[in-house]
Design a protein around this motif. Structure first.
Motif, PDB file in Angstrom:
ATOM      1  N   ASP A  49       0.805  -1.209   0.000  1.00 40.62           N
ATOM      2  CA  ASP A  49       0.000   0.000   0.000  1.00 40.62           C
ATOM      3  C   ASP A  49       0.842   1.265   0.000  1.00 40.62           C
ATOM      4  N   VAL A  50       2.057   1.168   0.547  1.00 40.34           N
ATOM      5  CA  VAL A  50       2.918   2.346   0.641  1.00 40.34           C
ATOM      6  C   VAL A  50       3.182   2.913  -0.759  1.00 40.34           C
ATOM      7  N   ILE A  51       3.476   2.050  -1.704  1.00 39.61           N
ATOM      8  CA  ILE A  51       3.777   2.493  -3.061  1.00 39.61           C
ATOM      9  C   ILE A  51       2.543   3.148  -3.688  1.00 39.61           C
ATOM     10  N   LYS A  52       1.390   2.556  -3.471  1.00 43.72           N
ATOM     11  CA  LYS A  52       0.131   3.122  -3.983  1.00 43.72           C
ATOM     12  C   LYS A  52      -0.073   4.537  -3.437  1.00 43.72           C
ATOM     13  N   PHE A  53       0.163   4.704  -2.124  1.00 47.26           N
ATOM     14  CA  PHE A  53      -0.017   6.013  -1.513  1.00 47.26           C
ATOM     15  C   PHE A  53       1.048   7.013  -1.964  1.00 47.26           C
ATOM     16  N   LEU A  54       2.252   6.535  -2.199  1.00 43.59           N
ATOM     17  CA  LEU A  54       3.296   7.418  -2.732  1.00 43.59           C
ATOM     18  C   LEU A  54       2.868   7.979  -4.091  1.00 43.59           C
ATOM     19  N   LYS A  55       2.278   7.130  -4.916  1.00 49.11           N
ATOM     20  CA  LYS A  55       1.825   7.568  -6.240  1.00 49.11           C
ATOM     21  C   LYS A  55       0.642   8.522  -6.144  1.00 49.11           C
ATOM     22  N   LEU A  56      -0.255   8.253  -5.192  1.00 51.84           N
ATOM     23  CA  LEU A  56      -1.462   9.071  -5.059  1.00 51.84           C
ATOM     24  C   LEU A  56      -1.240  10.403  -4.341  1.00 51.84           C
ATOM     25  N   PHE A  57      -0.444  10.368  -3.275  1.00 46.06           N
ATOM     26  CA  PHE A  57      -0.397  11.509  -2.367  1.00 46.06           C
ATOM     27  C   PHE A  57       0.909  12.281  -2.356  1.00 46.06           C
ATOM     28  N   THR A  58       1.812  11.995  -3.277  1.00 44.14           N
ATOM     29  CA  THR A  58       3.056  12.754  -3.307  1.00 44.14           C
ATOM     30  C   THR A  58       3.323  13.248  -4.720  1.00 44.14           C
ATOM     31  N   GLU A  59       4.291  14.121  -4.818  1.00 40.81           N
ATOM     32  CA  GLU A  59       4.701  14.640  -6.122  1.00 40.81           C
ATOM     33  C   GLU A  59       6.064  14.074  -6.524  1.00 40.81           C
ATOM     34  N   LEU A  60       6.415  12.914  -5.961  1.00 42.43           N
ATOM     35  CA  LEU A  60       7.685  12.271  -6.300  1.00 42.43           C
ATOM     36  C   LEU A  60       7.662  11.761  -7.734  1.00 42.43           C
ATOM     37  N   SER A 102       9.562   3.931  -8.158  1.00 40.82           N
ATOM     38  CA  SER A 102       9.927   2.588  -8.634  1.00 40.82           C
ATOM     39  C   SER A 102      11.113   2.037  -7.857  1.00 40.82           C
ATOM     40  N   GLU A 103      12.059   2.909  -7.509  1.00 39.36           N
ATOM     41  CA  GLU A 103      13.208   2.472  -6.706  1.00 39.36           C
ATOM     42  C   GLU A 103      12.752   2.042  -5.311  1.00 39.36           C
ATOM     43  N   LEU A 104      11.832   2.800  -4.732  1.00 29.29           N
ATOM     44  CA  LEU A 104      11.325   2.466  -3.406  1.00 29.29           C
ATOM     45  C   LEU A 104      10.508   1.177  -3.445  1.00 29.29           C
ATOM     46  N   GLU A 105       9.895   0.897  -4.578  1.00 28.07           N
ATOM     47  CA  GLU A 105       9.079  -0.299  -4.738  1.00 28.07           C
ATOM     48  C   GLU A 105       9.923  -1.572  -4.631  1.00 28.07           C
ATOM     49  N   LYS A 106      11.200  -1.463  -4.902  1.00 30.81           N
ATOM     50  CA  LYS A 106      12.110  -2.618  -4.857  1.00 30.81           C
ATOM     51  C   LYS A 106      12.481  -3.012  -3.430  1.00 30.81           C
ATOM     52  N   GLY A 151      11.077  -6.399   3.076  1.00 34.27           N
ATOM     53  CA  GLY A 151      11.310  -6.639   4.494  1.00 34.27           C
ATOM     54  C   GLY A 151      11.294  -5.366   5.315  1.00 34.27           C
ATOM     55  N   ALA A 152      12.234  -5.264   6.227  1.00 36.52           N
ATOM     56  CA  ALA A 152      12.313  -4.108   7.125  1.00 36.52           C
ATOM     57  C   ALA A 152      12.669  -2.830   6.374  1.00 36.52           C
ATOM     58  N   ASP A 153      13.270  -2.957   5.180  1.00 37.30           N
ATOM     59  CA  ASP A 153      13.638  -1.775   4.398  1.00 37.30           C
ATOM     60  C   ASP A 153      12.421  -1.001   3.904  1.00 37.30           C
ATOM     61  N   ILE A 154      11.240  -1.648   3.905  1.00 37.90           N
ATOM     62  CA  ILE A 154      10.029  -0.956   3.468  1.00 37.90           C
ATOM     63  C   ILE A 154       9.731   0.243   4.373  1.00 37.90           C
ATOM     64  N   ASN A 155      10.292   0.215   5.594  1.00 37.17           N
ATOM     65  CA  ASN A 155      10.109   1.349   6.506  1.00 37.17           C
ATOM     66  C   ASN A 155      10.713   2.629   5.935  1.00 37.17           C
ATOM     67  N   LYS A 156      11.755   2.495   5.119  1.00 34.99           N
ATOM     68  CA  LYS A 156      12.337   3.677   4.465  1.00 34.99           C
ATOM     69  C   LYS A 156      11.313   4.330   3.544  1.00 34.99           C
ATOM     70  N   ALA A 157      10.554   3.504   2.830  1.00 35.79           N
ATOM     71  CA  ALA A 157       9.507   4.035   1.955  1.00 35.79           C
ATOM     72  C   ALA A 157       8.405   4.695   2.777  1.00 35.79           C
ATOM     73  N   LYS A 158       8.102   4.134   3.924  1.00 35.48           N
ATOM     74  CA  LYS A 158       7.085   4.721   4.802  1.00 35.48           C
ATOM     75  C   LYS A 158       7.537   6.099   5.302  1.00 35.48           C
ATOM     76  N   ILE A 159       8.822   6.206   5.597  1.00 38.40           N
ATOM     77  CA  ILE A 159       9.360   7.493   6.057  1.00 38.40           C
ATOM     78  C   ILE A 159       9.277   8.527   4.929  1.00 38.40           C
ATOM     79  N   VAL A 160       9.614   8.109   3.719  1.00 38.47           N
ATOM     80  CA  VAL A 160       9.515   9.010   2.563  1.00 38.47           C
ATOM     81  C   VAL A 160       8.072   9.466   2.388  1.00 38.47           C
ATOM     82  N   LEU A 161       7.125   8.533   2.494  1.00 37.63           N
ATOM     83  CA  LEU A 161       5.705   8.878   2.369  1.00 37.63           C
ATOM     84  C   LEU A 161       5.296   9.878   3.446  1.00 37.63           C
TER      85      LEU A 161
END
Length: 156
Positions: free
Chosen positions: A1-12, A18-22, A25-35
């Motif tokens: 869901d993090v990637i979906k929300f990044l696409k919907l709610f950010t201007e990244l 796509s890089e964050l989508e890769k 595991g625990a690294d997904i928390n980095k994407a959550k922080i970016v979001l």
């Protein structure tokens, strides 16, 4: 869901997403922080991020006791010194005023469930109150609702 929300709610850019989508595991928390950062920047402006990061670092990284770091960006209420005399102010009222509970019943449930803390001490009594003794010579104390929500009661 993090990637979906990044696409919907950010201007990244989509390439960055796509890089964050890769991440896995625990690294997904980095994407959550970016979001969280991007959503906060859209709502409050990028200039608010350093103060928020400092507060998060000090409160949730385990590098200090609860309330030991900056409390600047936390919700805050003020109480008069004479309110702290005698019986003080009930914790249920304080959690409600700080927006850490939706109702007094919600605040009581929080206390009964063990999720309410004064600084780093669990609040056990649902009828308990904050008194002048709890300030222990300080001008503010931190109330916590669970691990990630907190507010400050400041003595006037």
């Amino acid at each position: 869901d993090v990637i979906k929300f990044l696409k919907l709610f950010t201007e990244l850019p989509l390439e960055e997403i796509s890089e964050l989508e890769k991440l896995t595991g625990a690294d997904i928390n980095k994407a959550k922080i970016v979001l969280a950062d991007e959503a906060t920047a859209l709502l409050h402006g990028r200039e608010s991020l350093p103060a928020i990061h400092e507060t998060i670092q000090q409160m949730f990284s385990g590098k200090g006791k609860a309330g030991a770091g900056s409390t600047e960006s936390l919700p805050r209420i003020f109480v008069k010194a004479d309110e702290m005399d005698g019986d003080g102010v009930r914790f249920t009222d304080l959690f409600l005023k700080l927006g850490l509970a939706q109702s007094k019943k919600d605040a009581r449930r929080l206390i009964q469930g063990g999720g309410a803390r004064l600084e780093d001490i669990k609040i056990e009594d649902e009828n308990g109150a904050l008194t002048g003794v709890d300030f222990d010579g300080k001008t503010e104390v931190t109330l916590r609702a669970g691990k990630k929500r907190a507010g400050v009661v400041e003595l006037q």
